[in-house]
Structures are given as structure tokens and as C-alpha cells.
Design an enzyme around this catalytic site. Structure first.
Site, short mmCIF file in Angstrom:
data_model
loop_
_atom_site.label_atom_id
_atom_site.label_comp_id
_atom_site.label_asym_id
_atom_site.label_seq_id
_atom_site.Cartn_x
_atom_site.Cartn_y
_atom_site.Cartn_z
N ARG A 83 20.95 -19.02 -59.44
CA ARG A 83 19.14 -19.37 -59.80
C ARG A 83 18.53 -18.44 -60.49
O ARG A 83 18.53 -16.61 -60.52
CB ARG A 83 18.87 -19.44 -58.39
CG ARG A 83 17.74 -19.68 -58.28
CD ARG A 83 16.80 -20.97 -58.83
NE ARG A 83 15.99 -21.05 -57.72
CZ ARG A 83 14.91 -22.02 -58.63
NH1 ARG A 83 15.66 -23.17 -59.19
NH2 ARG A 83 14.06 -22.24 -58.23
N GLN A 94 15.70 -6.61 -57.55
CA GLN A 94 16.14 -5.23 -56.93
C GLN A 94 15.94 -5.39 -55.38
O GLN A 94 16.45 -4.84 -54.59
CB GLN A 94 15.24 -3.82 -57.49
CG GLN A 94 16.34 -2.47 -56.13
CD GLN A 94 15.35 -1.77 -56.64
OE1 GLN A 94 14.06 -1.16 -57.18
NE2 GLN A 94 15.92 -0.16 -57.06
N GLN A 151 15.37 -17.08 -46.83
CA GLN A 151 14.79 -17.20 -47.29
C GLN A 151 15.47 -16.79 -49.16
O GLN A 151 14.14 -16.91 -49.97
CB GLN A 151 14.34 -15.99 -47.06
CG GLN A 151 12.85 -15.09 -47.69
CD GLN A 151 12.04 -15.60 -47.18
OE1 GLN A 151 11.87 -16.61 -45.84
NE2 GLN A 151 10.85 -15.19 -47.42
N GLY A 154 15.30 -20.15 -51.07
CA GLY A 154 13.82 -20.19 -51.15
C GLY A 154 13.59 -21.64 -50.35
O GLY A 154 14.69 -22.78 -49.23
N GLY A 155 13.41 -22.53 -51.16
CA GLY A 155 12.85 -23.76 -50.65
C GLY A 155 13.96 -24.92 -50.00
O GLY A 155 13.85 -25.79 -48.93
N GLU A 178 26.81 -16.77 -22.83
CA GLU A 178 27.95 -16.15 -23.16
C GLU A 178 27.14 -14.20 -22.37
O GLU A 178 27.16 -13.74 -22.78
CB GLU A 178 28.89 -16.11 -23.85
CG GLU A 178 29.64 -16.47 -23.65
CD GLU A 178 30.49 -17.39 -22.68
OE1 GLU A 178 30.54 -18.38 -22.24
OE2 GLU A 178 30.83 -16.50 -21.92
N SER A 181 21.05 -11.55 -24.21
CA SER A 181 21.28 -10.06 -25.34
C SER A 181 20.92 -8.91 -24.85
O SER A 181 20.73 -7.72 -24.13
CB SER A 181 20.35 -10.60 -26.47
OG SER A 181 21.01 -10.92 -28.07
C1 LIG Z 1 24.01 -23.66 -26.43
C2 LIG Z 1 24.44 -22.89 -24.74
C3 LIG Z 1 25.38 -23.44 -24.42
C4 LIG Z 1 26.02 -22.45 -22.32
N1 LIG Z 1 26.77 -23.05 -22.30
C5 LIG Z 1 27.16 -22.54 -21.54
C6 LIG Z 1 28.15 -22.70 -20.49
O1 LIG Z 1 29.87 -23.34 -20.85
N2 LIG Z 1 28.47 -22.24 -19.32
C7 LIG Z 1 27.40 -22.24 -17.90
O2 LIG Z 1 28.15 -21.42 -17.53
N3 LIG Z 1 26.65 -22.62 -19.22
C8 LIG Z 1 26.28 -21.50 -20.20
N4 LIG Z 1 25.31 -21.42 -20.82
C9 LIG Z 1 23.94 -20.74 -19.87
C10 LIG Z 1 24.28 -19.80 -20.39
O3 LIG Z 1 24.99 -18.79 -19.82
C11 LIG Z 1 22.41 -19.70 -20.19
O4 LIG Z 1 21.18 -20.49 -20.58
C12 LIG Z 1 21.71 -17.79 -20.09
O5 LIG Z 1 22.99 -17.05 -19.17
C13 LIG Z 1 20.78 -17.44 -19.69
O6 LIG Z 1 19.73 -17.72 -18.30
P1 LIG Z 1 18.56 -18.71 -18.68
O7 LIG Z 1 18.94 -19.88 -19.65
O8 LIG Z 1 18.92 -19.25 -17.16
O9 LIG Z 1 17.61 -17.58 -18.63
P2 LIG Z 1 16.63 -17.24 -17.64
O10 LIG Z 1 18.00 -16.49 -16.87
O11 LIG Z 1 16.00 -17.56 -16.86
O12 LIG Z 1 16.26 -15.93 -18.33
C14 LIG Z 1 14.99 -16.07 -19.57
C15 LIG Z 1 14.72 -15.08 -20.69
O13 LIG Z 1 14.59 -13.41 -19.43
C16 LIG Z 1 15.79 -12.49 -19.87
N5 LIG Z 1 15.73 -12.00 -18.37
C17 LIG Z 1 16.17 -12.33 -17.49
N6 LIG Z 1 16.99 -11.41 -16.85
C18 LIG Z 1 16.15 -10.58 -17.17
C19 LIG Z 1 16.17 -8.94 -16.92
N7 LIG Z 1 16.55 -8.39 -15.36
N8 LIG Z 1 15.67 -8.21 -17.68
C20 LIG Z 1 15.47 -8.65 -19.25
N9 LIG Z 1 15.30 -9.47 -19.57
C21 LIG Z 1 15.43 -10.64 -18.62
C22 LIG Z 1 16.66 -13.38 -20.76
O14 LIG Z 1 17.36 -12.53 -21.13
C23 LIG Z 1 16.08 -14.39 -21.22
O15 LIG Z 1 16.32 -13.75 -22.59
C24 LIG Z 1 24.63 -22.12 -21.82
C25 LIG Z 1 22.94 -22.30 -22.62
C26 LIG Z 1 23.83 -21.83 -24.53
C27 LIG Z 1 21.43 -22.17 -24.57
#
Ligand SMILES: Cc1cc2nc3c(=O)[nH]c(=O)nc-3n(C[C@H](O)[C@H](O)[C@H](O)COP(=O)(O)OP(=O)(O)OC[C@H]3O[C@@H](n4cnc5c(N)ncnc54)[C@H](O)[C@@H]3O)c2cc1C
Length: 195
Positions: A83, A94, A151, A154-155, A178, A181
Site C-alpha cells: 500500500r 518508521q 490498524q 486502515g479502513g 479455558e 487471563s
Molecule cells: C467461546 C467460549 C467457549 C467456551 N467453552 C467452554 C467449554 O467448552 N466448556 C466449559 O465448561 N466452559 C466453556 N466456556 C466458559 C468459560 O470457561 C467461562 O466463560 C470462563 O471460565 C469465565 O467464567 P464466567 O463466564 O462465569 O465469568 P465470571 O467467572 O463471572 O468472571 C467474570 C470476570 O471476572 C473476572 N474474575 C472472576 N473471578 C475473579 C477473581 N477472583 N479475581 C479477579 N478477576 C476475577 C473473570 O476473569 C472475568 O473477567 C466458554 C466460553 C467462551 C466465551
């Protein structure tokens, strides 16, 4: 821990959609009957098996995140070279060169973390910190790399159907499933402070 056949009476799966395609739904159990032959492992061993499974899946989720990031970086590099704006290729700017260098360095670090976690898991060694570190860093990094790629395009980057638009959406959920974070940070902090 039990395996339940998908055809079991009383089992209901309610599918729902998330921001990028994923086979996901709520699983409801209403008086589902399971026999001894459907138990996995020994009685009382369920949590242990679940945690062992998480170590493998968390590492594979981190690897998937690296794959998304690698493709996003490739898309960026191709676009920046082809581009032209203001009389020269975007690749000559840069600020954008700094960006791709950082994307590359972070991605390589994430790949090495995944290799370390996978190697320990394959050897059957305890790898709580290594797996948590790889999952945390690789998934957070993939979101960041995909965002930079959007980013750079761009568009075109936000046009529905473009590769980086799709990668940006795909990468987001990896920071949640799983073990979020935040959960990875809790595990890592426990390893650092309490062991
Ligand atoms: C695309 C997708 C696929 C999935 N696949 C599966 C699957 O195959 N099997 C299955 O069983 N589940 C699955 N899940 C569920 C997933 O494991 C849960 O959504 C995830 O573990 C978070 O739990 P929650 O949604 O109840 O969030 P919550 O537990 O309500 O948490 C909400 C927010 O609060 C934060 N939080 C919670 N407790 C704390 C703490 N003590 N300290 C700091 N922060 C905290 C969390 O990190 C999060 O950011 C899937 C979810 C998605 C989006």
C-alpha cells in the site's frame, strides 16, 4: 467424572452465538441417568482429571492464539509493503516499522512460552506456572497483534470479511475460555508467592 452420551434422556443443549463462530451452548441436565461404565477414572478422581485436561487445553489455546497472531502479522507485512500513501509504501514509515518489530518480538516470545509449557506437559511434569504464563501471554498478545493489524489495514481492517477483522474477533474469546487471563494471573501469583 462421567461422560454422558449426547443422546441421553434429560440432556438438553441450548446453542447460542458468540462474536466469532464457536460450537458452544448451555448444557442442561434433568434427571440424567449414567451408569458405572460411563465413569472416567476412579471415583473421586474427577477434579484431578479435569485439572490435568486443563493443562493440555490451555497450552493448545495459547498455541492457537499464536497462530491467529502469526496470520495477522503476515497480513500486516503484506499490506504495509504493497500500500502506498503520501508517495511511498506504508512500510517506509518508521512508526509502522516499530510496530511490526514489536509484533514479531512479542509473538516469538509467546511461541517460546508455548514450547516450554508443551514440553513439560508432554513429559508429564508439573507445569502450573509455565502453562499459566503461556496462556496469559499468548492470548493477550494475540489480541494486541490482531488489533495492530486492523490498524495497519486502515479502513480495510474493519471491513467485515477481511482476514484481520475476522482474526480480531476470533482472538478475543481466547482470553476468556479455558480460564480467563485473571485466573491465569491468580495461578501464576500463587506459584510465585505461596509455593
Ligand atoms: C467461546 C467460549 C467457549 C467456551 N467453552 C467452554 C467449554 O467448552 N466448556 C466449559 O465448561 N466452559 C466453556 N466456556 C466458559 C468459560 O470457561 C467461562 O466463560 C470462563 O471460565 C469465565 O467464567 P464466567 O463466564 O462465569 O465469568 P465470571 O467467572 O463471572 O468472571 C467474570 C470476570 O471476572 C473476572 N474474575 C472472576 N473471578 C475473579 C477473581 N477472583 N479475581 C479477579 N478477576 C476475577 C473473570 O476473569 C472475568 O473477567 C466458554 C466460553 C467462551 C466465551
Amino acid at each position: 467424572m462421567f461422560q454422558v452420551p449426547g443422546t441421553a434422556r434429560g440432556l438438553e443443549v441450548r446453542r447460542f452465538e458468540v462474536m466469532a463462530p464457536h460450537p458452544i451452548g448451555e448444557v442442561a441436565f434433568d434427571a440424567v441417568e449414567v451408569g458405572d461404565e460411563e465413569r472416567l477414572g476412579r471415583e473421586g478422581q474427577g477434579l484431578e482429571l479435569a485439572l490435568a485436561t486443563l493443562a493440555r487445553f490451555r497450552t493448545s489455546v495459547a498455541a492457537a492464539a499464536n497462530g491467529f497472531a502469526r496470520r495477522a502479522l503476515d497480513e500486516s507485512l503484506a499490506h504495509l509493503k504493497s500500500r502506498e500513501q503520501f508517495g511511498r509504501a506504508l512500510a517506509a514509515q518508521q512508526g509502522l516499522r516499530f510496530d511490526v518489530a514489536e509484533m514479531d518480538a512479542r509473538l516469538r516470545a509467546a511461541e517460546l512460552l508455548v514450547e516450554e509449557a508443551a514440553e513439560l506437559s508432554d513429559r508429564g511434569e508439573r507445569a502450573g506456572a509455565e502453562v499459566a504464563r503461556a496462556k496469559l501471554f499468548a492470548t493477550e498478545n494475540a489480541s494486541w497483534v490482531c488489533d495492530r493489524a486492523v490498524q495497519h489495514l486502515g479502513g480495510l481492517g474493519v471491513r467485515r470479511g477481511s482476514a484481520v477483522e475476522r482474526l480480531f474477533r476470533e482472538a478475543r474469546a481466547l482470553r476468556i475460555y479455558e480460564g480467563t487471563s485473571e485466573v491465569q494471573k491468580l495461578i501464576l501469583a500463587r506459584e510465585l508467592l505461596d509455593r
